[in-house]
Motif scaffolding. Structure first.
Motif: not given
Ligand SMILES: C[S@@+](CC[C@H](N)C(=O)[O-])C[C@H]1O[C@@H](n2cnc3c(N)ncnc32)[C@H](O)[C@@H]1O
Length: 248
Positions: A33-37, A97-101
Motif C-alpha cells: 500500500v502507498l499512503d499518499i499524503g 485521506n484528506a489530501v487530494f483537495h
C-alpha cells in the motif's frame, strides 16, 4: 504551505480519526500500500497493523519527520506525488485521506498514481467535495474582500460527476464514488474556529498584518456564530468525496 505537525496531531486529529472509516475499503489480505499524503503517519500505522506492507509519502518535511519519529519501524519518504522520484515503486493499493483537495493538478495526480499501481490495483481515497467548508470559505472571502486583499482559493473541491470523468480519463474504473455531508465538531471550544483557520489557511493568514488577522478572525466568529456554533463548540460544514476505483 508548511504544516505544524504537532498541532495537527493534537488539535486536528479528527482528520485521521474520520479517515479510519476509509480503512474498511482496504482489502483484508496483505497488500503493498502507498499512503499518499500520509501526514503524521497515523493511518499508515493502522494499515501496517492490519498486515499490509505500507509506504507513507508526504511532501511536508515536518509531517514526515513527525511520522518517522513516532513510527521508526515504518517506511516514510518525503515525496511530492506530482513529482515522484524513482524511490517509489509499484503498489496494489493507493490510499489517501484528506489530501487530494490540496493538489491543484488533479489530472497529473491521477496519472502519477496510475503509474505506481499494478494492473487491477485499487485507489481508495477521500477528500473535500464541492461545497466543503463553504460557509467558512465564504466568510473568509468576505473579510479579505473588505480589506481589499485578493483571495485565491487554495483548495480544489470537486463533485462526483467531475471526478468520475477524470478517473475514467485516467484509466480507472469506478467501483464506488460517494459524496456526503460530514458536520465536523472542532476542538478548543470558543477558539476552535480560529485554530482551524490557523492550520488550514495558514499561508493566507500569514499574508496579513497581526492587526488585520485579529480583525478577520474576530469578524468571522461573529459572522459564523449563528451558522456553525453548536452549544459549546464550532461545527465545520465538511462535505466529503469517497472513492474506490480500480486501475484498468
Ligand atoms: C490534512 S493532511 C492529511 C494527512 C493524513 N493523510 C491524515 O489523514 O492524517 C494533508 C497532507 O497532504 C500532504 N500533501 C499535500 N499535497 C501533497 C503532494 N503534492 N504530495 C504529497 N503530499 C501532499 C500535506 O503535506 C499534508 O501532510
Amino acid at each position: 504551505m508548511e504544516w505544524d505537525a504537532k498541532k495537527y496531531n493534537t488539535t486536528h486529529d479528527f482528520v485521521f480519526k474520520y479517515g479510519a472509516g476509509l480503512l474498511e475499503l482496504v482489502p483484508k489480505e496483505p497488500k503493498k500500500v502507498l499512503d499518499i499524503g500520509c501526514g503524521t503517519g497515523e493511518l499508515t500505522k493502522q494499515m501496517a497493523e492490519l498486515g499490509h506492507e505500507v509506504t507513507g509519502i508526504d511532501q511536508s518535511l515536518n509531517m514526515i519527520n513527525q511520522a518517522k519519529e513516532t513510527y521508526p519501524e515504518l517506511i516514510f519518504l518525503q515525496e511530492d506525488i506530482l513529482n515522484p522520484s524513482d524511490q517509489i515503486g509499484l503498489y496494489d493499493v493507493a490510499f489517501s485521506n484528506a489530501v487530494f483537495h490540496w493538489i491543484p493538478d488533479q489530472d497529473l495526480l491521477l496519472k502519477n498514481i496510475g503509474e505506481h499501481l499494478n494492473v487491477n490495483g485499487q485507489l481508495i481515497c477521500e477528500f473535500g467535495a464541492v461545497g466543503n467548508v463553504q460557509k467558512i470559505r465564504e466568510a473568509f472571502g468576505r473579510e479579505l474582500n473588505a480589506l481589499g486583499v485578493p483571495f485565491e482559493e487554495p483548495f480544489c473541491f470537486t463533485s462526483v460527476e467531475n471526478y468520475r470523468i477524470l478517473l475514467e480519463k485516467n484509466h480507472f474504473e469506478v467501483v464506488e464514488i460517494l459524496e456526503y455531508e460530514r458536520p465536523t465538531p472542532l476542538k478548543g471550544g470558543k477558539s476552535g474556529l480560529n485554530e482551524w483557520m490557523e492550520q488550514f489557511y495558514a499561508a493566507e493568514l500569514e499574508e496579513l498584518s497581526g492587526e488585520q488577522k485579529d480583525k478577520v478572525l474576530e469578524n468571522m466568529e461573529r459572522d459564523l456564530k449563528s451558522k456553525l456554533w453548536n452549544e459549546d463548540h464550532w461545527e465545520a460544514d465538511y462535505r466529503r468525496l469517497r472513492i474506490n476505483a480500480v486501475k484498468m
